[in-house]
Design a protein around this motif. Sequence first.
Motif, mmCIF file in Angstrom:
data_model
loop_
_atom_site.group_PDB
_atom_site.id
_atom_site.type_symbol
_atom_site.label_atom_id
_atom_site.label_comp_id
_atom_site.label_asym_id
_atom_site.label_seq_id
_atom_site.Cartn_x
_atom_site.Cartn_y
_atom_site.Cartn_z
ATOM 1 N N GLY A 160 0.905 -0.894 0.142
ATOM 2 C CA GLY A 160 -0.637 -0.367 -0.280
ATOM 3 C C GLY A 160 0.557 1.451 0.275
ATOM 4 O O GLY A 160 0.504 1.982 -0.775
ATOM 5 N N VAL A 161 1.974 1.615 0.658
ATOM 6 C CA VAL A 161 3.176 2.627 1.283
ATOM 7 C C VAL A 161 3.473 3.336 -0.806
ATOM 8 O O VAL A 161 3.701 3.643 -0.579
ATOM 9 C CB VAL A 161 3.525 2.297 1.685
ATOM 10 C CG1 VAL A 161 4.726 2.812 1.563
ATOM 11 C CG2 VAL A 161 3.426 2.875 3.289
ATOM 12 N N LEU A 162 3.987 1.115 -1.191
ATOM 13 C CA LEU A 162 4.425 1.557 -2.022
ATOM 14 C C LEU A 162 3.598 2.179 -3.417
ATOM 15 O O LEU A 162 4.192 2.469 -4.144
ATOM 16 C CB LEU A 162 5.126 0.188 -2.535
ATOM 17 C CG LEU A 162 6.364 0.289 -3.705
ATOM 18 C CD1 LEU A 162 7.375 0.996 -4.232
ATOM 19 C CD2 LEU A 162 6.425 -1.506 -4.570
ATOM 20 N N LEU A 163 2.782 2.198 -3.053
ATOM 21 C CA LEU A 163 1.410 2.228 -4.368
ATOM 22 C C LEU A 163 0.556 3.641 -3.884
ATOM 23 O O LEU A 163 0.872 4.431 -5.224
ATOM 24 C CB LEU A 163 0.740 1.093 -4.773
ATOM 25 C CG LEU A 163 -0.867 1.582 -4.934
ATOM 26 C CD1 LEU A 163 -0.017 1.060 -7.006
ATOM 27 C CD2 LEU A 163 -1.994 0.673 -4.842
ATOM 28 N N PHE A 164 0.482 4.035 -2.825
ATOM 29 C CA PHE A 164 0.602 4.842 -2.590
ATOM 30 C C PHE A 164 0.728 6.546 -2.477
ATOM 31 O O PHE A 164 0.636 7.034 -2.585
ATOM 32 C CB PHE A 164 -0.961 5.115 -1.806
ATOM 33 C CG PHE A 164 -1.874 4.503 -2.260
ATOM 34 C CD1 PHE A 164 -3.280 4.843 -2.628
ATOM 35 C CD2 PHE A 164 -2.569 2.245 -1.159
ATOM 36 C CE1 PHE A 164 -4.466 4.135 -3.262
ATOM 37 C CE2 PHE A 164 -3.341 2.492 -1.518
ATOM 38 C CZ PHE A 164 -4.420 2.906 -3.011
ATOM 39 N N GLY A 165 1.883 6.138 -2.158
ATOM 40 C CA GLY A 165 3.189 7.002 -1.487
ATOM 41 C C GLY A 165 4.163 7.097 -2.688
ATOM 42 O O GLY A 165 4.701 7.878 -2.902
ATOM 43 N N VAL A 166 4.416 6.137 -3.947
ATOM 44 C CA VAL A 166 5.935 6.240 -5.157
ATOM 45 C C VAL A 166 4.838 5.748 -6.047
ATOM 46 O O VAL A 166 4.707 7.147 -6.826
ATOM 47 C CB VAL A 166 6.368 4.778 -4.337
ATOM 48 C CG1 VAL A 166 7.394 5.025 -5.213
ATOM 49 C CG2 VAL A 166 7.141 4.811 -3.220
ATOM 50 N N ILE A 167 4.488 4.901 -6.543
ATOM 51 C CA ILE A 167 3.423 4.849 -7.927
ATOM 52 C C ILE A 167 2.778 5.834 -8.508
ATOM 53 O O ILE A 167 2.682 6.098 -9.201
ATOM 54 C CB ILE A 167 3.228 3.733 -7.635
ATOM 55 C CG1 ILE A 167 4.455 2.802 -7.927
ATOM 56 C CG2 ILE A 167 2.520 3.749 -9.615
ATOM 57 C CD1 ILE A 167 4.650 1.195 -8.056
ATOM 58 N N LEU A 168 1.245 5.903 -7.314
ATOM 59 C CA LEU A 168 0.670 7.375 -7.859
ATOM 60 C C LEU A 168 0.626 8.342 -8.138
ATOM 61 O O LEU A 168 0.596 9.367 -9.454
ATOM 62 C CB LEU A 168 -0.384 6.503 -7.031
ATOM 63 C CG LEU A 168 -0.919 5.477 -6.998
ATOM 64 C CD1 LEU A 168 -3.082 4.954 -6.751
ATOM 65 C CD2 LEU A 168 -1.987 5.280 -8.314
ATOM 66 N N PRO A 169 1.847 8.999 -7.204
ATOM 67 C CA PRO A 169 1.845 10.143 -7.060
ATOM 68 C C PRO A 169 3.366 10.044 -8.727
ATOM 69 O O PRO A 169 3.443 11.591 -9.111
ATOM 70 C CB PRO A 169 3.303 10.846 -5.923
ATOM 71 C CG PRO A 169 2.634 9.367 -4.719
ATOM 72 C CD PRO A 169 1.926 9.241 -5.541
ATOM 73 N N LEU A 170 4.081 9.575 -8.545
ATOM 74 C CA LEU A 170 4.994 9.577 -9.937
ATOM 75 C C LEU A 170 4.256 9.174 -11.069
ATOM 76 O O LEU A 170 4.101 10.140 -12.080
ATOM 77 C CB LEU A 170 6.065 7.968 -10.035
ATOM 78 C CG LEU A 170 7.067 8.252 -9.941
ATOM 79 C CD1 LEU A 170 7.969 9.496 -10.241
ATOM 80 C CD2 LEU A 170 7.708 7.294 -10.319
ATOM 81 N N ASP A 171 2.813 8.563 -11.388
ATOM 82 C CA ASP A 171 2.374 8.480 -12.118
ATOM 83 C C ASP A 171 1.433 9.656 -12.536
ATOM 84 O O ASP A 171 1.235 10.259 -14.309
ATOM 85 C CB ASP A 171 0.985 7.524 -12.195
ATOM 86 C CG ASP A 171 0.296 7.387 -13.450
ATOM 87 O OD1 ASP A 171 0.826 7.039 -14.206
ATOM 88 O OD2 ASP A 171 -0.429 7.418 -13.478
ATOM 89 N N HIS A 172 1.089 10.405 -11.590
ATOM 90 C CA HIS A 172 -0.370 12.168 -11.608
ATOM 91 C C HIS A 172 1.047 12.804 -12.171
ATOM 92 O O HIS A 172 0.417 13.495 -12.731
ATOM 93 C CB HIS A 172 0.156 12.342 -10.060
ATOM 94 C CG HIS A 172 -0.656 13.292 -10.219
ATOM 95 N ND1 HIS A 172 -1.904 14.015 -11.083
ATOM 96 C CD2 HIS A 172 -0.145 14.381 -9.505
ATOM 97 C CE1 HIS A 172 -2.400 14.858 -10.892
ATOM 98 N NE2 HIS A 172 -1.812 15.811 -9.620
#
Length: 167
Positions: free
Chosen positions: A37-49
């Motif tokens: 969850g931290v990896l997804l919501f803290g790294v991947i989604l902000p990077l994609d945005h």
Amino acid sequence: MQLAWPKALDAISPERLAQLSERERRMLLIGAVAFVGVLLFGVILPLDHAVAKERAKLTQKRADLAWMQSVAPELASSAPPPAASGESLLVIIDRSARESGLAGSLAGSEPGGPNSLTVRLEHAPFDTLIGWLVRLSQQNGVLIDSANIDKSGDAGMVNASIVLHTN
């Protein structure tokens, strides 16, 4: 050839998992889910945005460039600027800035050589600034050598450093 497990993975081998109590396995599962969850919501989604936002900026800048290139021939073929009125460049800039409503944005000016002046504007409305530069060129024969225009915080407001000259 037999692949060897890295030593760090020995701690979570199937044999080791079988030896853990139900509570420890549940805690390990919760930790793994939290990590994902931290990896997804803290790294991947902000990077994609951020990547999507930068792509949109690039698309807008390409559209702006295409428009500028399409009007460049028209501007290049327009009539030459009128002859200078005999006023100094500093007087022309000051007078025209006041007439355009940019007097409050003028932050300073520095001579840059014969018939050349560097003008700094802070927190100026972009549309007003561009209109002022067009009028300077059309009415006074003032040419733009270079311009550095940066966003100043509020929408539509810019800081600018512009090198102007007369013939």
